[in-house]
Design a protein around this motif. Sequence first.
Motif, PDB file in Angstrom:
ATOM      1  N   ASP A 109       0.822  -1.205   0.000  1.00  0.00           N
ATOM      2  CA  ASP A 109       0.000   0.000   0.000  1.00  0.00           C
ATOM      3  C   ASP A 109       0.860   1.261   0.000  1.00  0.00           C
ATOM      4  OD1 ASP A 109      -2.632  -0.836  -0.255  1.00  0.00           O
ATOM      5  OD2 ASP A 109      -2.887  -1.208   1.881  1.00  0.00           O
ATOM      6  N   HIS A 110       1.944   1.254   0.751  1.00  0.00           N
ATOM      7  CA  HIS A 110       2.848   2.405   0.783  1.00  0.00           C
ATOM      8  C   HIS A 110       3.510   2.603  -0.578  1.00  0.00           C
ATOM      9  CE1 HIS A 110       5.508   5.456   2.228  1.00  0.00           C
ATOM     10  NE2 HIS A 110       6.589   4.702   2.161  1.00  0.00           N
ATOM     11  N   ILE A 111       3.950   1.497  -1.185  1.00  0.00           N
ATOM     12  CA  ILE A 111       4.566   1.564  -2.511  1.00  0.00           C
ATOM     13  C   ILE A 111       3.553   2.084  -3.521  1.00  0.00           C
ATOM     14  CG2 ILE A 111       5.533   0.166  -4.390  1.00  0.00           C
ATOM     15  CD1 ILE A 111       6.736  -1.655  -2.199  1.00  0.00           C
ATOM     16  N   ALA A 112       2.309   1.620  -3.431  1.00  0.00           N
ATOM     17  CA  ALA A 112       1.266   2.063  -4.351  1.00  0.00           C
ATOM     18  C   ALA A 112       0.998   3.559  -4.201  1.00  0.00           C
ATOM     19  CB  ALA A 112      -0.019   1.273  -4.114  1.00  0.00           C
ATOM     20  N   THR A 113       0.969   4.037  -2.962  1.00  0.00           N
ATOM     21  CA  THR A 113       0.747   5.465  -2.722  1.00  0.00           C
ATOM     22  C   THR A 113       1.855   6.301  -3.365  1.00  0.00           C
ATOM     23  OG1 THR A 113      -0.437   5.036  -0.660  1.00  0.00           O
ATOM     24  CG2 THR A 113       0.489   7.235  -0.946  1.00  0.00           C
ATOM     25  N   MET A 114       3.097   5.835  -3.237  1.00  0.00           N
ATOM     26  CA  MET A 114       4.220   6.540  -3.860  1.00  0.00           C
ATOM     27  C   MET A 114       4.092   6.526  -5.378  1.00  0.00           C
ATOM     28  SD  MET A 114       7.315   5.121  -1.431  1.00  0.00           S
ATOM     29  CE  MET A 114       8.604   6.005  -2.314  1.00  0.00           C
ATOM     30  N   ALA A 115       3.703   5.382  -5.933  1.00  0.00           N
ATOM     31  CA  ALA A 115       3.532   5.280  -7.389  1.00  0.00           C
ATOM     32  C   ALA A 115       2.442   6.222  -7.874  1.00  0.00           C
ATOM     33  CB  ALA A 115       3.211   3.839  -7.772  1.00  0.00           C
ATOM     34  N   HIS A 116       1.343   6.272  -7.135  1.00  0.00           N
ATOM     35  CA  HIS A 116       0.212   7.117  -7.546  1.00  0.00           C
ATOM     36  C   HIS A 116       0.578   8.597  -7.520  1.00  0.00           C
ATOM     37  CE1 HIS A 116      -2.720   3.685  -6.264  1.00  0.00           C
ATOM     38  NE2 HIS A 116      -2.177   3.483  -7.455  1.00  0.00           N
ATOM     39  N   ARG A 117       1.435   8.991  -6.584  1.00  0.00           N
ATOM     40  CA  ARG A 117       1.837  10.400  -6.525  1.00  0.00           C
ATOM     41  C   ARG A 117       2.548  10.838  -7.800  1.00  0.00           C
ATOM     42  NH1 ARG A 117       3.330   9.832  -0.769  1.00  0.00           N
ATOM     43  NH2 ARG A 117       5.497   9.545  -1.421  1.00  0.00           N
ATOM     44  N   GLU A 131      -5.303  -2.551  -0.519  1.00  0.00           N
ATOM     45  CA  GLU A 131      -6.411  -1.834  -1.153  1.00  0.00           C
ATOM     46  C   GLU A 131      -5.942  -0.851  -2.221  1.00  0.00           C
ATOM     47  OE1 GLU A 131      -9.779  -1.988  -0.675  1.00  0.00           O
ATOM     48  OE2 GLU A 131      -9.593  -3.712   0.677  1.00  0.00           O
ATOM     49  N   GLN A 132      -4.678  -0.430  -2.168  1.00  0.00           N
ATOM     50  CA  GLN A 132      -4.214   0.634  -3.054  1.00  0.00           C
ATOM     51  C   GLN A 132      -3.658   0.135  -4.387  1.00  0.00           C
ATOM     52  OE1 GLN A 132      -4.847   3.819  -2.305  1.00  0.00           O
ATOM     53  NE2 GLN A 132      -5.853   2.940  -0.501  1.00  0.00           N
ATOM     54  N   ALA A 133      -3.414  -1.165  -4.515  1.00  0.00           N
ATOM     55  CA  ALA A 133      -2.872  -1.699  -5.770  1.00  0.00           C
ATOM     56  C   ALA A 133      -3.886  -1.512  -6.896  1.00  0.00           C
ATOM     57  CB  ALA A 133      -2.515  -3.167  -5.619  1.00  0.00           C
ATOM     58  N   ASP A 134      -3.385  -1.377  -8.116  1.00  0.00           N
ATOM     59  CA  ASP A 134      -4.251  -1.192  -9.280  1.00  0.00           C
ATOM     60  C   ASP A 134      -4.472  -2.475 -10.061  1.00  0.00           C
ATOM     61  OD1 ASP A 134      -4.473   1.789  -9.170  1.00  0.00           O
ATOM     62  OD2 ASP A 134      -2.305   1.649  -9.405  1.00  0.00           O
ATOM     63  N   LEU A 135      -3.509  -3.387  -9.978  1.00  0.00           N
ATOM     64  CA  LEU A 135      -3.554  -4.656 -10.694  1.00  0.00           C
ATOM     65  C   LEU A 135      -3.042  -5.734  -9.743  1.00  0.00           C
ATOM     66  CD1 LEU A 135      -1.816  -2.959 -13.667  1.00  0.00           C
ATOM     67  CD2 LEU A 135      -4.052  -4.069 -13.982  1.00  0.00           C
ATOM     68  N   ILE A 136      -3.809  -6.802  -9.561  1.00  0.00           N
ATOM     69  CA  ILE A 136      -3.454  -7.838  -8.588  1.00  0.00           C
ATOM     70  C   ILE A 136      -3.549  -9.205  -9.253  1.00  0.00           C
ATOM     71  CG2 ILE A 136      -4.012  -8.890  -6.373  1.00  0.00           C
ATOM     72  CD1 ILE A 136      -5.303  -6.210  -5.573  1.00  0.00           C
TER      73      ILE A 136
END
Length: 311
Positions: free
Chosen positions: A159-167, A187-192
Amino acid sequence: MAVIYLDNQATTPLAPEAFDAMVPWLRDNFGNPHSPHVMGRKAAAAIEAAREQVAALLPKDGRVIFTGSATESINLALGAVRKMSGQGRNQIAVADTEHAAVRDTALFYGLQGFETRLLPVDEHGLVVMEELEACLGAKTALVGAMLVNNEIGTIQPVDHIATMAHRSGALMLCDAVQGFGRIAIPEQADLIALSGHKIYGPKGIGALWVRNGIELPPLIHGGGQEQAVRSGTLSPALCVGLGVAANICAERWEEDMDHIRNLADRALGLFGDWTVNGSVDQRYPGNLNIRRDGLDVARLMSEVRGVAFSA
Protein backbone atom coordinates in the motif's frame (compact mmCIF):
# COMPACT_ATOMS: atom_id res chain seq x y z
CA MET A 1 7.66 -44.15 0.63
CA ALA A 2 5.45 -41.75 2.56
CA VAL A 3 6.59 -38.22 1.76
CA ILE A 4 6.57 -35.34 4.23
CA TYR A 5 5.46 -32.43 2.06
CA LEU A 6 7.01 -29.06 2.93
CA ASP A 7 6.73 -27.26 -0.42
CA ASN A 8 3.34 -25.57 -0.35
CA GLN A 9 4.72 -22.31 -1.75
CA ALA A 10 5.54 -24.22 -4.93
CA THR A 11 2.11 -25.84 -5.10
CA THR A 12 -0.59 -27.08 -2.78
CA PRO A 13 -2.67 -30.25 -2.99
CA LEU A 14 -6.18 -29.90 -4.39
CA ALA A 15 -8.77 -29.41 -1.65
CA PRO A 16 -11.35 -32.23 -1.61
CA GLU A 17 -14.14 -29.64 -1.75
CA ALA A 18 -12.63 -28.09 -4.88
CA PHE A 19 -12.19 -31.51 -6.50
CA ASP A 20 -15.80 -32.50 -5.78
CA ALA A 21 -17.10 -29.22 -7.16
CA MET A 22 -15.08 -29.63 -10.36
CA VAL A 23 -16.11 -33.20 -11.20
CA PRO A 24 -19.60 -32.45 -12.59
CA TRP A 25 -18.12 -29.84 -14.95
CA LEU A 26 -15.62 -32.37 -16.22
CA ARG A 27 -18.03 -35.27 -16.55
CA ASP A 28 -21.65 -34.18 -17.05
CA ASN A 29 -22.00 -30.43 -17.61
CA PHE A 30 -19.74 -30.10 -20.63
CA GLY A 31 -21.45 -27.16 -22.37
CA ASN A 32 -19.33 -24.36 -23.79
CA PRO A 33 -19.80 -21.38 -21.43
CA HIS A 34 -19.75 -19.03 -24.41
CA SER A 35 -22.65 -20.79 -26.17
CA PRO A 36 -26.14 -19.26 -25.92
CA HIS A 37 -28.07 -22.51 -25.35
CA VAL A 38 -29.15 -23.79 -21.95
CA MET A 39 -26.03 -25.88 -21.29
CA GLY A 40 -23.80 -22.95 -22.22
CA ARG A 41 -25.73 -20.55 -20.01
CA LYS A 42 -25.51 -23.00 -17.11
CA ALA A 43 -21.74 -23.22 -17.49
CA ALA A 44 -21.47 -19.43 -17.79
CA ALA A 45 -23.48 -18.99 -14.59
CA ALA A 46 -21.10 -21.31 -12.73
CA ILE A 47 -18.15 -19.22 -13.93
CA GLU A 48 -19.78 -15.99 -12.76
CA ALA A 49 -20.48 -17.53 -9.34
CA ALA A 50 -16.80 -18.48 -9.12
CA ARG A 51 -15.81 -14.96 -10.16
CA GLU A 52 -17.81 -13.57 -7.24
CA GLN A 53 -16.11 -15.98 -4.82
CA VAL A 54 -12.67 -14.81 -5.95
CA ALA A 55 -13.72 -11.15 -5.93
CA ALA A 56 -14.88 -11.47 -2.31
CA LEU A 57 -11.22 -11.56 -1.22
CA LEU A 58 -10.19 -8.55 -3.33
CA PRO A 59 -10.87 -4.78 -3.29
CA LYS A 60 -14.41 -3.82 -4.29
CA ASP A 61 -13.75 -1.24 -7.02
CA GLY A 62 -12.52 -3.53 -9.76
CA ARG A 63 -13.18 -6.57 -11.90
CA VAL A 64 -11.80 -10.12 -11.97
CA ILE A 65 -10.47 -11.58 -15.22
CA PHE A 66 -9.84 -15.33 -15.33
CA THR A 67 -6.57 -16.44 -16.91
CA GLY A 68 -4.60 -19.65 -17.33
CA SER A 69 -2.05 -18.81 -14.61
CA ALA A 70 -0.65 -16.01 -12.48
CA THR A 71 2.11 -15.64 -15.06
CA GLU A 72 -0.49 -14.95 -17.73
CA SER A 73 -2.21 -12.51 -15.37
CA ILE A 74 1.05 -10.62 -14.90
CA ASN A 75 1.71 -10.50 -18.64
CA LEU A 76 -1.82 -9.18 -19.17
CA ALA A 77 -1.39 -6.58 -16.42
CA LEU A 78 1.92 -5.28 -17.74
CA GLY A 79 0.19 -4.59 -21.03
CA ALA A 80 -1.27 -1.53 -19.32
CA VAL A 81 2.02 0.27 -19.97
CA ARG A 82 1.36 0.13 -23.72
CA LYS A 83 -1.67 2.35 -23.17
CA MET A 84 0.47 4.79 -21.15
CA SER A 85 3.42 5.05 -23.52
CA GLY A 86 1.47 7.54 -25.64
CA GLN A 87 1.46 9.83 -22.60
CA GLY A 88 5.26 9.82 -22.49
CA ARG A 89 5.36 7.22 -19.73
CA ASN A 90 7.80 4.50 -20.74
CA GLN A 91 9.46 3.49 -17.47
CA ILE A 92 8.74 0.30 -15.50
CA ALA A 93 10.16 -0.19 -12.00
CA VAL A 94 10.01 -3.55 -10.22
CA ALA A 95 11.75 -4.99 -7.18
CA ASP A 96 14.90 -6.90 -8.08
CA THR A 97 13.62 -9.87 -6.06
CA GLU A 98 10.35 -10.24 -7.94
CA HIS A 99 9.26 -13.64 -9.22
CA ALA A 100 10.52 -14.26 -12.77
CA ALA A 101 6.95 -13.81 -14.05
CA VAL A 102 7.23 -10.11 -13.17
CA ARG A 103 10.98 -9.53 -13.40
CA ASP A 104 11.60 -11.23 -16.74
CA THR A 105 8.46 -9.76 -18.30
CA ALA A 106 9.51 -6.28 -17.19
CA LEU A 107 12.96 -6.89 -18.68
CA PHE A 108 11.29 -8.02 -21.92
CA TYR A 109 9.56 -4.63 -22.10
CA GLY A 110 13.04 -3.16 -21.78
CA LEU A 111 13.66 -4.60 -25.25
CA GLN A 112 10.46 -3.04 -26.59
CA GLY A 113 11.30 0.62 -26.12
CA PHE A 114 10.60 0.84 -22.41
CA GLU A 115 13.09 1.55 -19.64
CA THR A 116 13.11 -1.13 -16.97
CA ARG A 117 14.47 -0.31 -13.52
CA LEU A 118 15.23 -3.07 -10.99
CA LEU A 119 14.78 -1.70 -7.49
CA PRO A 120 17.26 -2.92 -4.83
CA VAL A 121 16.11 -4.46 -1.56
CA ASP A 122 17.69 -4.34 1.88
CA GLU A 123 19.02 -7.24 3.94
CA HIS A 124 15.45 -8.16 4.93
CA GLY A 125 14.24 -8.30 1.34
CA LEU A 126 12.27 -5.05 1.59
CA VAL A 127 12.32 -2.51 -1.23
CA VAL A 128 14.65 0.40 -0.45
CA MET A 129 12.16 3.26 -0.39
CA GLU A 130 14.76 5.94 -1.07
CA GLU A 131 15.69 4.17 -4.31
CA LEU A 132 12.04 3.89 -5.30
CA GLU A 133 11.43 7.57 -4.58
CA ALA A 134 14.47 8.55 -6.62
CA CYS A 135 13.34 6.66 -9.73
CA LEU A 136 9.72 7.81 -9.74
CA GLY A 137 8.79 10.63 -12.05
CA ALA A 138 6.72 11.84 -14.98
CA LYS A 139 7.95 8.97 -17.14
CA THR A 140 7.05 6.17 -14.72
CA ALA A 141 4.22 4.01 -16.05
CA LEU A 142 4.12 1.12 -13.57
CA VAL A 143 5.69 -0.06 -10.33
CA GLY A 144 5.65 -3.74 -9.42
CA ALA A 145 6.13 -5.36 -6.00
CA MET A 146 4.97 -8.74 -4.79
CA LEU A 147 2.93 -9.01 -1.61
CA VAL A 148 4.75 -12.04 -0.19
CA ASN A 149 8.13 -13.06 -1.56
CA ASN A 150 7.94 -16.62 -2.85
CA GLU A 151 11.50 -17.41 -1.70
CA ILE A 152 11.90 -15.81 1.73
CA GLY A 153 8.35 -14.86 2.73
CA THR A 154 9.04 -11.14 3.22
CA ILE A 155 5.86 -9.03 3.11
CA GLN A 156 6.34 -5.84 1.13
CA PRO A 157 4.53 -2.64 2.21
CA VAL A 158 2.48 -2.70 -0.99
CA ASP A 159 0.00 0.00 0.00
CA HIS A 160 2.85 2.41 0.78
CA ILE A 161 4.57 1.56 -2.51
CA ALA A 162 1.27 2.06 -4.35
CA THR A 163 0.75 5.47 -2.72
CA MET A 164 4.22 6.54 -3.86
CA ALA A 165 3.53 5.28 -7.39
CA HIS A 166 0.21 7.12 -7.55
CA ARG A 167 1.84 10.40 -6.52
CA SER A 168 3.88 10.21 -9.71
CA GLY A 169 0.89 9.16 -11.82
CA ALA A 170 2.01 5.53 -12.18
CA LEU A 171 0.08 2.29 -11.76
CA MET A 172 0.95 -0.33 -9.16
CA LEU A 173 1.04 -4.06 -9.96
CA CYS A 174 0.99 -6.52 -7.06
CA ASP A 175 1.86 -10.19 -7.49
CA ALA A 176 -0.30 -11.50 -4.64
CA VAL A 177 0.13 -15.19 -5.46
CA GLN A 178 1.68 -16.14 -2.12
CA GLY A 179 -0.56 -13.88 -0.06
CA PHE A 180 -4.01 -14.28 -1.61
CA GLY A 181 -6.34 -16.10 0.76
CA ARG A 182 -3.84 -15.86 3.60
CA ILE A 183 -3.22 -12.21 4.41
CA ALA A 184 -5.12 -9.01 3.69
CA ILE A 185 -4.88 -7.85 0.09
CA PRO A 186 -3.61 -4.25 -0.32
CA GLU A 187 -6.41 -1.83 -1.15
CA GLN A 188 -4.21 0.63 -3.05
CA ALA A 189 -2.87 -1.70 -5.77
CA ASP A 190 -4.25 -1.19 -9.28
CA LEU A 191 -3.55 -4.66 -10.69
CA ILE A 192 -3.45 -7.84 -8.59
CA ALA A 193 -2.38 -11.25 -9.89
CA LEU A 194 -3.24 -14.56 -8.22
CA SER A 195 -3.13 -18.30 -8.85
CA GLY A 196 -5.35 -21.27 -8.05
CA HIS A 197 -2.78 -23.91 -7.19
CA LYS A 198 -1.25 -21.92 -4.32
CA ILE A 199 -4.52 -21.96 -2.31
CA TYR A 200 -5.56 -25.63 -2.68
CA GLY A 201 -7.25 -24.99 -6.02
CA PRO A 202 -6.41 -26.53 -9.41
CA LYS A 203 -3.42 -25.80 -11.62
CA GLY A 204 -4.04 -24.10 -14.95
CA ILE A 205 -6.19 -21.28 -13.59
CA GLY A 206 -5.31 -17.80 -12.36
CA ALA A 207 -6.95 -14.41 -12.20
CA LEU A 208 -6.16 -10.74 -12.54
CA TRP A 209 -7.98 -8.08 -10.57
CA VAL A 210 -8.12 -4.76 -12.44
CA ARG A 211 -9.15 -1.49 -10.84
CA ASN A 212 -12.10 0.22 -12.53
CA GLY A 213 -11.04 2.65 -15.22
CA ILE A 214 -7.81 0.88 -16.21
CA GLU A 215 -7.68 -0.23 -19.84
CA LEU A 216 -5.74 -3.31 -20.91
CA PRO A 217 -4.90 -4.26 -24.49
CA PRO A 218 -5.83 -7.86 -25.37
CA LEU A 219 -3.14 -10.41 -24.53
CA ILE A 220 -4.68 -13.26 -26.52
CA HIS A 221 -6.61 -12.45 -29.69
CA GLY A 222 -9.18 -14.63 -31.35
CA GLY A 223 -12.75 -14.58 -30.13
CA GLY A 224 -13.22 -11.84 -27.61
CA GLN A 225 -14.02 -14.18 -24.73
CA GLU A 226 -13.29 -13.12 -21.17
CA GLN A 227 -13.94 -9.41 -21.36
CA ALA A 228 -12.32 -9.06 -24.81
CA VAL A 229 -8.78 -9.21 -23.39
CA ARG A 230 -8.24 -12.96 -23.14
CA SER A 231 -9.73 -14.95 -26.01
CA GLY A 232 -10.25 -18.68 -25.66
CA THR A 233 -12.88 -20.94 -24.14
CA LEU A 234 -12.89 -20.78 -20.35
CA SER A 235 -12.89 -24.03 -18.39
CA PRO A 236 -15.91 -24.04 -16.06
CA ALA A 237 -14.27 -26.79 -14.00
CA LEU A 238 -11.08 -24.81 -13.37
CA CYS A 239 -12.96 -21.60 -12.62
CA VAL A 240 -15.26 -23.40 -10.20
CA GLY A 241 -12.28 -25.06 -8.51
CA LEU A 242 -10.58 -21.71 -7.97
CA GLY A 243 -13.82 -20.18 -6.71
CA VAL A 244 -14.36 -22.94 -4.15
CA ALA A 245 -10.74 -22.72 -2.99
CA ALA A 246 -11.10 -18.95 -2.51
CA ASN A 247 -14.32 -19.47 -0.60
CA ILE A 248 -12.62 -21.99 1.70
CA CYS A 249 -9.88 -19.43 2.39
CA ALA A 250 -12.51 -16.84 3.30
CA GLU A 251 -14.36 -19.22 5.62
CA ARG A 252 -11.28 -20.62 7.40
CA TRP A 253 -9.04 -17.53 7.38
CA GLU A 254 -8.59 -17.09 11.15
CA GLU A 255 -8.47 -20.83 11.89
CA ASP A 256 -5.89 -21.48 9.17
CA MET A 257 -3.66 -18.56 10.18
CA ASP A 258 -3.68 -19.62 13.83
CA HIS A 259 -2.64 -23.10 12.70
CA ILE A 260 0.09 -21.74 10.42
CA ARG A 261 1.50 -19.47 13.14
CA ASN A 262 1.59 -22.42 15.55
CA LEU A 263 3.45 -24.56 13.02
CA ALA A 264 5.89 -21.71 12.35
CA ASP A 265 6.70 -21.37 16.04
CA ARG A 266 7.31 -25.12 16.33
CA ALA A 267 9.48 -25.17 13.21
CA LEU A 268 11.63 -22.26 14.43
CA GLY A 269 12.16 -24.20 17.65
CA LEU A 270 13.46 -27.19 15.71
CA PHE A 271 15.94 -25.04 13.79
CA GLY A 272 17.05 -22.76 16.60
CA ASP A 273 20.70 -22.77 15.52
CA TRP A 274 19.91 -21.91 11.88
CA THR A 275 19.64 -18.38 10.44
CA VAL A 276 16.34 -17.09 9.06
CA ASN A 277 16.60 -15.51 5.61
CA GLY A 278 14.68 -12.30 5.07
CA SER A 279 12.74 -10.38 7.68
CA VAL A 280 12.11 -12.13 10.98
CA ASP A 281 9.11 -9.94 11.81
CA GLN A 282 7.68 -8.72 8.49
CA ARG A 283 7.10 -12.10 6.89
CA TYR A 284 4.34 -14.55 6.07
CA PRO A 285 4.55 -17.22 8.82
CA GLY A 286 3.79 -20.03 6.38
CA ASN A 287 7.23 -19.52 4.85
CA LEU A 288 10.34 -20.77 6.63
CA ASN A 289 13.54 -20.03 4.69
CA ILE A 290 16.66 -20.84 6.70
CA ARG A 291 20.35 -21.39 6.14
CA ARG A 292 23.32 -22.92 7.92
CA ASP A 293 26.95 -22.21 7.13
CA GLY A 294 28.76 -25.09 5.45
CA LEU A 295 25.59 -27.00 4.54
CA ASP A 296 25.69 -28.95 1.28
CA VAL A 297 22.08 -28.48 0.19
CA ALA A 298 22.28 -30.82 -2.80
CA ARG A 299 23.55 -33.59 -0.55
CA LEU A 300 20.88 -32.86 2.03
CA MET A 301 18.13 -33.16 -0.59
CA SER A 302 19.63 -36.44 -1.77
CA GLU A 303 19.81 -37.90 1.72
CA VAL A 304 16.31 -36.91 2.86
CA ARG A 305 14.31 -38.00 -0.16
CA GLY A 306 11.26 -38.59 2.00
CA VAL A 307 10.91 -34.83 2.58
CA ALA A 308 9.75 -32.56 -0.23
CA PHE A 309 11.20 -29.06 0.12
CA SER A 310 12.80 -26.35 -2.01
CA ALA A 311 16.33 -24.97 -1.80
